[in-house]
Design a protein around this motif. Structure first.
Motif, PDB file in Angstrom:
ATOM      1  N   PRO A  78       0.706  -1.321  -0.277  1.00 43.84           N
ATOM      2  CA  PRO A  78       0.401   0.031   0.298  1.00 43.84           C
ATOM      3  C   PRO A  78       1.088   1.497  -0.284  1.00 43.84           C
ATOM      4  O   PRO A  78       2.092   0.909   0.501  1.00 43.84           O
ATOM      5  N   PRO A  79       0.159   2.349  -0.362  1.00 46.26           N
ATOM      6  CA  PRO A  79       1.181   3.703  -0.538  1.00 46.26           C
ATOM      7  C   PRO A  79       1.597   4.043   0.381  1.00 46.26           C
ATOM      8  O   PRO A  79       0.773   3.370   2.174  1.00 46.26           O
ATOM      9  N   ALA A  80       2.818   4.534   1.153  1.00 49.68           N
ATOM     10  CA  ALA A  80       3.241   4.679   2.284  1.00 49.68           C
ATOM     11  C   ALA A  80       2.702   5.659   2.911  1.00 49.68           C
ATOM     12  O   ALA A  80       2.502   6.435   2.238  1.00 49.68           O
ATOM     13  N   MET A  81       2.644   5.666   3.848  1.00 49.15           N
ATOM     14  CA  MET A  81       1.568   7.525   4.374  1.00 49.15           C
ATOM     15  C   MET A  81       1.747   7.535   5.820  1.00 49.15           C
ATOM     16  O   MET A  81       2.760   6.593   6.536  1.00 49.15           O
ATOM     17  N   GLN A  82       1.447   9.318   5.721  1.00 49.99           N
ATOM     18  CA  GLN A  82       1.201   9.404   7.512  1.00 49.99           C
ATOM     19  C   GLN A  82       0.077   9.037   8.477  1.00 49.99           C
ATOM     20  O   GLN A  82      -0.573   9.395   7.577  1.00 49.99           O
ATOM     21  N   VAL A  83       0.867   8.519   9.424  1.00 48.93           N
ATOM     22  CA  VAL A  83      -1.006   8.573  10.308  1.00 48.93           C
ATOM     23  C   VAL A  83      -1.478   9.112  11.279  1.00 48.93           C
ATOM     24  O   VAL A  83      -2.388   9.090  11.248  1.00 48.93           O
ATOM     25  N   TYR A  88       4.348   6.784  10.991  1.00 48.42           N
ATOM     26  CA  TYR A  88       4.317   6.611   9.392  1.00 48.42           C
ATOM     27  C   TYR A  88       3.787   5.013   9.585  1.00 48.42           C
ATOM     28  O   TYR A  88       4.903   4.328  10.063  1.00 48.42           O
ATOM     29  N   PHE A  89       3.326   4.429   8.317  1.00 53.48           N
ATOM     30  CA  PHE A  89       3.130   3.443   7.728  1.00 53.48           C
ATOM     31  C   PHE A  89       3.478   2.987   6.352  1.00 53.48           C
ATOM     32  O   PHE A  89       3.826   4.142   5.564  1.00 53.48           O
ATOM     33  N   VAL A  90       4.863   2.321   6.951  1.00 57.78           N
ATOM     34  CA  VAL A  90       5.940   1.854   5.568  1.00 57.78           C
ATOM     35  C   VAL A  90       6.541   0.792   5.398  1.00 57.78           C
ATOM     36  O   VAL A  90       7.118   0.032   4.708  1.00 57.78           O
ATOM     37  N   ALA A  97       4.912  -2.112   8.636  1.00 57.77           N
ATOM     38  CA  ALA A  97       6.539  -1.688   9.087  1.00 57.77           C
ATOM     39  C   ALA A  97       5.915  -0.550   9.926  1.00 57.77           C
ATOM     40  O   ALA A  97       5.382   0.503   8.638  1.00 57.77           O
ATOM     41  N   TRP A  98       6.169   0.283  11.479  1.00 59.10           N
ATOM     42  CA  TRP A  98       6.058   1.310  11.104  1.00 59.10           C
ATOM     43  C   TRP A  98       7.011   2.381  12.089  1.00 59.10           C
ATOM     44  O   TRP A  98       7.920   1.420  12.491  1.00 59.10           O
ATOM     45  N   LEU A  99       7.154   3.978  11.216  1.00 55.67           N
ATOM     46  CA  LEU A  99       7.978   4.404  11.408  1.00 55.67           C
ATOM     47  C   LEU A  99       7.599   6.124  12.834  1.00 55.67           C
ATOM     48  O   LEU A  99       6.808   6.090  12.677  1.00 55.67           O
TER      49      LEU A  99
END
Length: 329
Positions: A78-83, A88-90, A97-99
């Motif tokens: 899925p597109p990486a995005m700021q949650v 962020y989800f990467v 994987a969460w950042l």
């Protein structure tokens, strides 16, 4: 059968029993599953897969397993995005994987299956978000399975972050792995060890680490704050959900006890955001789709309030008890 502890009495005291009847002591498999289903309601149905019968033997590495993993990894990420403002989800379609952004750099929670995936999905996702992977200061390995540690060694060679894991899972990664696959890179070298209930501070951000034995002997679950719309929320990332360890009563018992423990904490703080390291166990793909569709000004779908968080752990507990009964405990 040794009786599992139940989360229901505490949760009802916290106002989160969801009008569900207690599965009585000595209840059948069907009773525990029915109770889990009622607790799951219409919003937590994705957790009910946990109540399905599990094999008594742990899966052994073979070409069939590798083919299955290959198909999972091949699904478009899925597109990486700021949650949240600081999260962020990467990750991929299957494994997350969460950042976490801190004033001392990024804390990456899990590293996907291998270096190639880490390069394409984590580094690529960060680039698309305008984030510099050189800012990754720490990698947390939530548990000693290759889909979570596989990309760590690649990232360590390239950016030199520290790697954090529990003592038990460091021992597993250095010794006899529970699962192996040609698609997983070797575990990272031992680095930082955290103990149960340990707090680490990364600039403006505190992480509390809980050793929630069950999915592995040293599964880590993480508590940290996230921010959205000017509000601070307590987020808990549950470090390992499925029962893939075969007929092991001690693991099921530990899993159940830790689910109860996290439900207690969720009610007290309260925890109003529950995350997982697999999107199928926290509905993150659906929530991110809603977040993209509704826009940043809309209520954040990851913020559920404490009651769904408590019910999630109740469902996990009931499914663990059902599985123990299937194994004859």
């Amino acid at each position: 059968m040794k009786k599992f502890l139940s989360t229901l009495t505490l949760a009802c005291l916290l106002g989160a029993c969801a009008n569900a009847p207690t599965a009585a002591p000595g209840a059948t498999v069907d009773a525990h599953v029915a109770h889990a289903r009622q607790l799951a309601g219409s919003d937590l149905g994705y957790l009910m897969r946990l109540c399905e019968p599990q094999p008594a033997e742990r899966a052994k590495p073979d070409e069939k397993m590798d083919d299955y993993l290959r198909k999972l990894i091949a699904k478009p990420a899925p597109p990486a995005m700021q949650v949240f403002d600081n999260l962020y989800f990467v990750g991929g379609d299957w494994v997350s994987a969460w950042l976490l952004k801190t004033s001392e750099g990024f804390v990456l929670i899990d590293s996907l299956n291998n270096g190639q995936e880490a390069h394409e999905v984590i580094e690529g996702g960060m680039a698309r978000l305008g984030l510099d992977p050189r800012g990754i200061r720490y990698i947390v390995v939530t548990h000693a399975h290759g889909d979570h540690y596989g990309g760590a060694a690649y990232l360590v060679r390239k950016y030199h972050p520290h790697v954090i894991a529990s003592e038990s899972d460091w021992n597993t990664m250095e010794g006899q792995l529970e699962f192996t696959s040609k698609l997983w890179d070797a575990p990272p070298a031992r680095d930082i060890t955290v103990r149960d209930d340990q707090v680490m501070t990364f600039g403006d951000t505190k992480l509390t680490f809980f050793v929630t034995t069950g999915h592995t002997l040293g599964t880590l679950s993480l508590l940290f704050d996230v921010r959205s719309h000017g509000q601070v929320h307590h987020a808990l990332l549950w470090g390992g959900t499925s029962f893939n360890f075969g007929k092991d009563f001690s693991r099921l018992e530990s899993y159940s006890a830790n689910a109860e423990r996290m439900a207690t904490m969720a009610g007290k703080l309260p925890v109003d955001v529950l995350l997982s390291n697999h999107s199928g166990w926290d509905g993150s793909l659906v929530k991110m789709k809603a977040l993209r569709a509704d826009g940043a000004a809309a209520p954040n779908p990851f913020v559920t309030g404490p009651q769904p968080v408590i019910r999630s752990f109740q469902v996990m507990d009931e499914c663990a008890q059902a599985q123990a009964l299937r194994f004859g405990y």
